[in-house]
Motif scaffolding. Structure first.
Motif, PDB file in Angstrom:
ATOM      1  N   ASN A  78     -28.010  37.106  16.776  1.00  0.00           N
ATOM      2  CA  ASN A  78     -28.155  36.469  18.092  1.00  0.00           C
ATOM      3  C   ASN A  78     -26.829  35.923  18.603  1.00  0.00           C
ATOM      4  O   ASN A  78     -26.522  36.021  19.791  1.00  0.00           O
ATOM      5  CB  ASN A  78     -29.201  35.353  18.034  1.00  0.00           C
ATOM      6  CG  ASN A  78     -30.604  35.895  17.941  1.00  0.00           C
ATOM      7  OD1 ASN A  78     -30.879  37.011  18.355  1.00  0.00           O
ATOM      8  ND2 ASN A  78     -31.497  35.106  17.378  1.00  0.00           N
ATOM      9  N   LYS A  79     -26.034  35.351  17.709  1.00  0.00           N
ATOM     10  CA  LYS A  79     -24.722  34.837  18.089  1.00  0.00           C
ATOM     11  C   LYS A  79     -23.808  35.983  18.527  1.00  0.00           C
ATOM     12  O   LYS A  79     -23.053  35.853  19.491  1.00  0.00           O
ATOM     13  CB  LYS A  79     -24.117  34.098  16.899  1.00  0.00           C
ATOM     14  CG  LYS A  79     -23.016  33.173  17.246  1.00  0.00           C
ATOM     15  CD  LYS A  79     -23.551  32.016  18.031  1.00  0.00           C
ATOM     16  CE  LYS A  79     -22.664  30.826  17.858  1.00  0.00           C
ATOM     17  NZ  LYS A  79     -23.022  29.765  18.772  1.00  0.00           N
ATOM     18  N   ALA A  80     -23.880  37.121  17.835  1.00  0.00           N
ATOM     19  CA  ALA A  80     -23.066  38.284  18.205  1.00  0.00           C
ATOM     20  C   ALA A  80     -23.452  38.790  19.592  1.00  0.00           C
ATOM     21  O   ALA A  80     -22.583  39.155  20.398  1.00  0.00           O
ATOM     22  CB  ALA A  80     -23.229  39.389  17.165  1.00  0.00           C
ATOM     23  N   TRP A  81     -24.762  38.826  19.900  1.00  0.00           N
ATOM     24  CA  TRP A  81     -25.195  39.225  21.242  1.00  0.00           C
ATOM     25  C   TRP A  81     -24.672  38.257  22.295  1.00  0.00           C
ATOM     26  O   TRP A  81     -24.259  38.667  23.385  1.00  0.00           O
ATOM     27  CB  TRP A  81     -26.718  39.296  21.323  1.00  0.00           C
ATOM     28  CG  TRP A  81     -27.259  40.627  20.960  1.00  0.00           C
ATOM     29  CD1 TRP A  81     -27.988  40.938  19.855  1.00  0.00           C
ATOM     30  CD2 TRP A  81     -27.127  41.844  21.709  1.00  0.00           C
ATOM     31  NE1 TRP A  81     -28.302  42.275  19.852  1.00  0.00           N
ATOM     32  CE2 TRP A  81     -27.789  42.857  20.980  1.00  0.00           C
ATOM     33  CE3 TRP A  81     -26.506  42.178  22.895  1.00  0.00           C
ATOM     34  CZ2 TRP A  81     -27.845  44.168  21.419  1.00  0.00           C
ATOM     35  CZ3 TRP A  81     -26.560  43.492  23.334  1.00  0.00           C
ATOM     36  CH2 TRP A  81     -27.229  44.463  22.592  1.00  0.00           C
ATOM     37  N   ALA A  82     -24.696  36.967  21.991  1.00  0.00           N
ATOM     38  CA  ALA A  82     -24.196  35.966  22.935  1.00  0.00           C
ATOM     39  C   ALA A  82     -22.710  36.169  23.199  1.00  0.00           C
ATOM     40  O   ALA A  82     -22.269  36.145  24.356  1.00  0.00           O
ATOM     41  CB  ALA A  82     -24.467  34.560  22.403  1.00  0.00           C
ATOM     42  N   TRP A  83     -21.930  36.368  22.159  1.00  0.00           N
ATOM     43  CA  TRP A  83     -20.497  36.607  22.326  1.00  0.00           C
ATOM     44  C   TRP A  83     -20.240  37.888  23.107  1.00  0.00           C
ATOM     45  O   TRP A  83     -19.380  37.934  23.981  1.00  0.00           O
ATOM     46  CB  TRP A  83     -19.809  36.699  20.978  1.00  0.00           C
ATOM     47  CG  TRP A  83     -19.562  35.392  20.298  1.00  0.00           C
ATOM     48  CD1 TRP A  83     -20.182  34.193  20.522  1.00  0.00           C
ATOM     49  CD2 TRP A  83     -18.621  35.161  19.257  1.00  0.00           C
ATOM     50  NE1 TRP A  83     -19.704  33.251  19.681  1.00  0.00           N
ATOM     51  CE2 TRP A  83     -18.734  33.805  18.884  1.00  0.00           C
ATOM     52  CE3 TRP A  83     -17.725  35.967  18.596  1.00  0.00           C
ATOM     53  CZ2 TRP A  83     -17.953  33.248  17.893  1.00  0.00           C
ATOM     54  CZ3 TRP A  83     -16.948  35.408  17.597  1.00  0.00           C
ATOM     55  CH2 TRP A  83     -17.054  34.062  17.256  1.00  0.00           C
ATOM     56  N   ALA A  84     -20.982  38.949  22.763  1.00  0.00           N
ATOM     57  CA  ALA A  84     -20.794  40.231  23.450  1.00  0.00           C
ATOM     58  C   ALA A  84     -21.097  40.086  24.943  1.00  0.00           C
ATOM     59  O   ALA A  84     -20.357  40.603  25.790  1.00  0.00           O
ATOM     60  CB  ALA A  84     -21.680  41.295  22.825  1.00  0.00           C
ATOM     61  N   TYR A  86     -20.987  37.303  26.792  1.00  0.00           N
ATOM     62  CA  TYR A  86     -19.953  36.464  27.405  1.00  0.00           C
ATOM     63  C   TYR A  86     -18.674  37.259  27.615  1.00  0.00           C
ATOM     64  O   TYR A  86     -18.082  37.234  28.703  1.00  0.00           O
ATOM     65  CB  TYR A  86     -19.694  35.250  26.512  1.00  0.00           C
ATOM     66  CG  TYR A  86     -18.624  34.339  27.035  1.00  0.00           C
ATOM     67  CD1 TYR A  86     -18.885  33.467  28.087  1.00  0.00           C
ATOM     68  CD2 TYR A  86     -17.341  34.349  26.493  1.00  0.00           C
ATOM     69  CE1 TYR A  86     -17.893  32.630  28.579  1.00  0.00           C
ATOM     70  CE2 TYR A  86     -16.347  33.527  26.973  1.00  0.00           C
ATOM     71  CZ  TYR A  86     -16.633  32.661  28.016  1.00  0.00           C
ATOM     72  OH  TYR A  86     -15.650  31.848  28.505  1.00  0.00           O
ATOM     73  N   LEU A  87     -18.245  37.984  26.584  1.00  0.00           N
ATOM     74  CA  LEU A  87     -17.020  38.780  26.706  1.00  0.00           C
ATOM     75  C   LEU A  87     -17.162  39.888  27.748  1.00  0.00           C
ATOM     76  O   LEU A  87     -16.220  40.178  28.485  1.00  0.00           O
ATOM     77  CB  LEU A  87     -16.626  39.359  25.347  1.00  0.00           C
ATOM     78  CG  LEU A  87     -16.135  38.327  24.325  1.00  0.00           C
ATOM     79  CD1 LEU A  87     -15.970  38.981  22.960  1.00  0.00           C
ATOM     80  CD2 LEU A  87     -14.838  37.693  24.790  1.00  0.00           C
ATOM     81  N   TYR A 122     -29.277  36.792  32.725  1.00  0.00           N
ATOM     82  CA  TYR A 122     -29.111  35.579  31.926  1.00  0.00           C
ATOM     83  C   TYR A 122     -29.897  34.420  32.539  1.00  0.00           C
ATOM     84  O   TYR A 122     -30.616  33.704  31.838  1.00  0.00           O
ATOM     85  CB  TYR A 122     -27.631  35.201  31.804  1.00  0.00           C
ATOM     86  CG  TYR A 122     -27.432  33.826  31.218  1.00  0.00           C
ATOM     87  CD1 TYR A 122     -27.539  33.616  29.850  1.00  0.00           C
ATOM     88  CD2 TYR A 122     -27.151  32.734  32.031  1.00  0.00           C
ATOM     89  CE1 TYR A 122     -27.378  32.358  29.302  1.00  0.00           C
ATOM     90  CE2 TYR A 122     -26.992  31.472  31.496  1.00  0.00           C
ATOM     91  CZ  TYR A 122     -27.108  31.287  30.139  1.00  0.00           C
ATOM     92  OH  TYR A 122     -26.960  30.034  29.612  1.00  0.00           O
TER      93      TYR A 122
END
Length: 133
Positions: A78-84, A86-87, A122
């Motif tokens: 979930n954190k990786a999806w959030a970073w992806a 945002y980036l 979002y």
């Protein structure tokens, strides 16, 4: 989804990929679709191999089962999806400005529209989850 069905779905993607490539060779569709067919074949074969390995290898099955039910792994995913996400927004917004400065006015709506779309998605997800939790 049971594993026999997953194997069937993987074989379906391989068959669809073969059909797309054959249709391209016959001249019914353009090269884009044969590339898509190649991707479907590759992805289908990869998933098929994983499903067969899951059925036949006890250690692999246990590792996959633990990985799919592990809370730490879910948090990291979930954190990786959030970073992806945002980036993606930051990069697409920057590229929109670069395209405008460089004079590629035809590409600006695509990149700025993608930024807008992901922000609307979002916002909608945030509103839904805020009410749910």
């Amino acid at each position: 989804m049971n594993y026999s069905r997953r194997i069937f779905v993987s074989m379906f993607w391989v068959a669809l990929g073969v059909i797309l490539i054959i249709c391209n060779i016959a001249g019914f569709i353009d090269e884009f679709w044969s590339g898509m067919g190649g991707g479907l074949i590759g992805g289908g074969i990869f998933r098929l191999i994983k499903q067969i390995k899951y059925r036949t290898n006890e250690e692999y099955r246990e590792m996959i089962d633990v990985e799919s039910s592990d809370e730490r792994n879910k948090y990291i995913a979930n954190k990786a999806w959030a970073w992806a996400g945002y980036l993606f927004v930051m990069i697409a917004a920057l590229i929109s400005v670069v395209f405008k400065i460089a004079g590629y006015d035809d590409l600006v709506p695509v990149t700025s529209g993608s930024v807008c779309l992901i922000l609307v998605l979002y916002w909608g997800a945030y509103m839904y989850l805020r009410k749910k939790y």
